[in-house]
Design a protein around this motif. Structure first.
Motif, PDB file in Angstrom:
ATOM      1  N   ASN A  64      10.763   1.323  -0.160  1.00  0.00           N
ATOM      2  CA  ASN A  64      12.075   1.977  -0.133  1.00  0.00           C
ATOM      3  C   ASN A  64      12.022   3.397   0.407  1.00  0.00           C
ATOM      4  N   ASP A  65      10.821   3.904   0.705  1.00  0.00           N
ATOM      5  CA  ASP A  65      10.681   5.256   1.249  1.00  0.00           C
ATOM      6  C   ASP A  65       9.672   5.227   2.389  1.00  0.00           C
ATOM      7  N   ASP A  66       9.312   6.411   2.893  1.00  0.00           N
ATOM      8  CA  ASP A  66       8.362   6.485   4.007  1.00  0.00           C
ATOM      9  C   ASP A  66       6.924   6.641   3.526  1.00  0.00           C
ATOM     10  N   LYS A  67       6.691   6.464   2.220  1.00  0.00           N
ATOM     11  CA  LYS A  67       5.347   6.618   1.661  1.00  0.00           C
ATOM     12  C   LYS A  67       4.708   5.283   1.289  1.00  0.00           C
ATOM     13  N   HIS A 116       9.930  -1.144   4.712  1.00  0.00           N
ATOM     14  CA  HIS A 116       9.464   0.244   4.875  1.00  0.00           C
ATOM     15  C   HIS A 116      10.679   1.115   5.157  1.00  0.00           C
ATOM     16  N   LYS A 117      10.722   2.289   4.536  1.00  0.00           N
ATOM     17  CA  LYS A 117      11.846   3.225   4.672  1.00  0.00           C
ATOM     18  C   LYS A 117      13.182   2.568   4.310  1.00  0.00           C
ATOM     19  N   GLY A 118      13.157   1.616   3.365  1.00  0.00           N
ATOM     20  CA  GLY A 118      14.379   0.964   2.925  1.00  0.00           C
ATOM     21  C   GLY A 118      14.902  -0.096   3.859  1.00  0.00           C
ATOM     22  N   THR A 119      14.172  -0.371   4.952  1.00  0.00           N
ATOM     23  CA  THR A 119      14.594  -1.387   5.929  1.00  0.00           C
ATOM     24  C   THR A 119      13.747  -2.641   5.757  1.00  0.00           C
ATOM     25  N   ASN A 120      14.413  -3.788   5.719  1.00  0.00           N
ATOM     26  CA  ASN A 120      13.724  -5.059   5.517  1.00  0.00           C
ATOM     27  C   ASN A 120      13.722  -5.885   6.813  1.00  0.00           C
ATOM     28  N   VAL A 174       0.876  -1.177   0.000  1.00  0.00           N
ATOM     29  CA  VAL A 174       0.000   0.000   0.000  1.00  0.00           C
ATOM     30  C   VAL A 174       0.909   1.221   0.000  1.00  0.00           C
ATOM     31  N   THR A 175       0.441   2.301  -0.628  1.00  0.00           N
ATOM     32  CA  THR A 175       1.301   3.471  -0.758  1.00  0.00           C
ATOM     33  C   THR A 175       0.477   4.728  -0.930  1.00  0.00           C
ATOM     34  N   TYR A 176       1.069   5.869  -0.558  1.00  0.00           N
ATOM     35  CA  TYR A 176       0.453   7.139  -0.894  1.00  0.00           C
ATOM     36  C   TYR A 176       0.563   7.326  -2.407  1.00  0.00           C
ATOM     37  N   LYS A 177      -0.363   8.072  -2.990  1.00  0.00           N
ATOM     38  CA  LYS A 177      -0.416   8.193  -4.435  1.00  0.00           C
ATOM     39  C   LYS A 177       0.757   8.977  -5.003  1.00  0.00           C
ATOM     40  N   ASP A 178       1.390   9.831  -4.173  1.00  0.00           N
ATOM     41  CA  ASP A 178       2.471  10.665  -4.693  1.00  0.00           C
ATOM     42  C   ASP A 178       3.841  10.001  -4.580  1.00  0.00           C
ATOM     43  N   ILE A 179       3.865   8.651  -4.473  1.00  0.00           N
ATOM     44  CA  ILE A 179       5.147   7.948  -4.451  1.00  0.00           C
ATOM     45  C   ILE A 179       5.895   8.244  -5.747  1.00  0.00           C
TER      46      ILE A 179
END
Length: 558
Positions: free
Chosen positions: A470-473, A488-492, A454-459
């Motif tokens: 890979n980002d906070d969105k 999330h945020k590039g952390t796995n 799931v993601t914000y639309k402005d990814i």
């Protein structure tokens, strides 16, 4: 004797509400006296009834009586204080039974606290009424115990003996004779022993209760913060919307003025052009009329030579004035302008109607309730969400099918039209839908690696940050052949769980909960996120084919 008199004086001058000597004494219409603050506080609690009562005799008054300080009582209180006696009103008054106390069954009127309960009489006695049990030999065999509201419950109704044994088999207190009779062979212990063990359990129960209280108090604080955030957000939205509508009105007025000026300018230009042509035509008409008159005169000339001499010059006509074909349509000259403005109005109405729908019809899940996450798949399906993929976001290596519900990796790039929303570097695609509230959907996957996100639309649509997680969105569950990972945020984060081709996703947007499940015959939680979502979320897929084709599809949920 003097001390008893002082005690009686103190009792008479005590407020029955605070149990202390009267302060600023007042007497109400029924004759009872109280501290002014005490009776006012009592009546303040009865304001909503509009009827006021006496705490002692319960007589009611309407309207609320006006209170005046009783000078006589105030003087008597001062006299008692000045005697400096060791007997004080408060301790004396403490002998009366209050809420939770066992009252004396013999006292009439206001009951005093019971000092003991008699298991023979099955009555509770205060210190005064207990004296015969100490003084008279007739009560010598009566057994006194700590005061009980229901002393009859301590005595076995069958044998008249005190219940000192606890039967664990039947979970009840019994007497010694019962343990040798109908409870013979049962698991029995002394009631005091059972009490000791239950006391330990009580301590654990209280600890659990305290922990739950702390958790609920924490939840209350979080909800309070949520309420404050909602209020701040609502206030900001009102201010912003009023500002935006003011700008819209200003823009509309400005646009209206511009349109009016353009119409007037176009009107002036077209009228001026028509007037110039009209003037030329009028001049031509006048010239033609003059020649017509001269030709008419010439036609009446009797001299042939004169006729033939003047005719060539009079019959020669000049070139006609150039004029466009005139098609009179007075109402339709500016209908293109009206049509354009009408189109703007219709589009604005559509935009506003869509906005009103979103604003005035919040989803039921947006209401702040302490709702637990569903437990069974049937409960999850109550929040099932039908999603479709947006072709404008699909990477050129993803083929959409099944009514834009399925994305499959292909070996050759597809000829998709250029679009700003399209993922260029990652084999990803987003849904058309933006979600808020409570939703559930399932994804059927096939391939070495599928990312359910799931993601914000402005990814971002390009580069490393466009990858889900890979980002906070964006938040992504990466599904491999034999394992899972959350990103999330590039952390796995490596996740263990049962392998399944189907993944369930549950979103509670307002609560900030996002959960991923392995779905087969049962549902197994793989990972849960607790956060604060600031925008609506779009479901999405990432399909990566290292060994053959891979695909992901929104499952049809019934």
């Amino acid at each position: 004797m003097a001390q008893q008199q002082n005690l009686m004086d103190c009792k008479k001058l005590c407020c029955s509400i605070c149990l202390d000597l009267l302060k600023d004494p007042v007497t109400i219409p029924c004759g009872h006296s109280y501290c002014m603050d005490c009776i006012n506080s009592h009546w303040d609690e009865e304001n909503h009834k509009h009827v006021y009562s006496c705490p002692q005799c319960r007589q009611t008054f309407e309207p609320r009586p006006v209170l005046m300080k009783s000078t006589v009582l105030a003087e008597l209180v001062e006299e008692v204080k000045n005697k400096k006696t060791d007997v004080k009103a408060s301790p004396a008054d403490h002998c009366y039974a209050g809420p939770g106390d066992v009252g004396c069954d013999v006292c009439t009127g206001r009951k005093q606290k019971a000092l003991k309960s008699c298991l023979q009489c099955l009555v509770s006695y205060c210190e005064q009424h207990l004296q015969p049990h100490y003084e008279s030999p007739a009560f010598g065999k009566h057994k006194l115990v700590d005061p009980s509201k229901k002393p009859q419950e301590i005595i076995c109704t069958r044998h008249g003996k005190e219940k000192k044994i606890f039967c664990r088999t039947d979970q009840q207190c019994i007497c010694m004779l019962c343990s040798m009779d109908e409870h013979k062979g049962h698991d029995t212990v002394l009631a005091s022993t059972e009490r000791t063990e239950k006391q330990k359990e009580l301590g654990v129960s209280r600890q659990n209760i305290q922990q739950r209280i702390q958790k609920r108090e924490k939840d209350v604080k979080l909800l309070q913060k949520e309420v404050e955030a909602i209020n701040l957000s609502a206030d900001k939205a009102v201010i912003d919307s009023e500002k935006i509508f003011t700008q819209v009105v200003s823009l509309s007025k400005s646009s209206s003025s511009d349109v009016r000026q353009k119409i007037k300018h176009r009107q002036k230009s077209q009228v001026s052009q028509a007037m110039k042509i009209q003037e030329k035509l009028k001049k031509e008409i006048n010239e033609l009329r003059r020649k017509d008159i001269e030709l008419e005169k010439l036609s009446h000339t009797g001299d042939h030579s004169q006729f033939l001499h003047h005719y060539p010059s009079l019959s020669c006509l000049g070139e006609p004035t150039d004029s466009p074909s005139i098609n009179t349509r007075p109402v339709q000259y500016f209908e293109d302008v009206s049509g354009a403005v009408s189109e703007v109005r219709d589009k604005l109405q559509d935009v506003l109607a869509d906005a009103w729908t979103k604003i005035s019809q919040p989803e039921e899940e947006d209401v702040l309730l302490l709702q637990e996450e569903p437990k069974t798949r049937a409960e999850f399906l109550r929040h099932s969400q039908k999603n479709t993929l947006d072709p404008n976001t699909a990477n050129a290596r993803l083929l959409l099918s099944e009514g834009n519900r399925k994305a499959t990796v292909v070996s050759e790039r597809l000829l998709y039209p250029s679009h700003q929303d399209r993922f260029t570097d990652m084999f990803q695609v987003l849904s058309r839908e933006s979600l808020s509230g409570r939703h559930y959907w399932e994804v059927e996957r096939n391939g070495f690696e599928v990312s359910v996100a799931v993601t914000y639309k402005d990814i971002s649509r390009t580069g490393y940050e466009s990858g889900f997680g890979n980002d906070d969105k964006s938040w992504a569950l990466e599904c491999f052949n034999n394992s899972y990972g959350f990103r999330h945020k590039g952390t796995n984060i490596v996740i263990s769980g049962p392998w399944s081709s189907r993944v369930g996703v549950y979103l509670d947007h307002s609560a900030g909960v996002l959960s991923f499940y392995s779905v087969s015959e049962t549902m197994t939680l793989l990972h849960r996120v607790h956060t604060t979502f600031t925008e609506p979320l779009c479901p999405g897929f990432g399909v990566f084919a290292f060994f053959g084709n891979g695909s992901a599809e929104f499952s049809k949920l019934e």
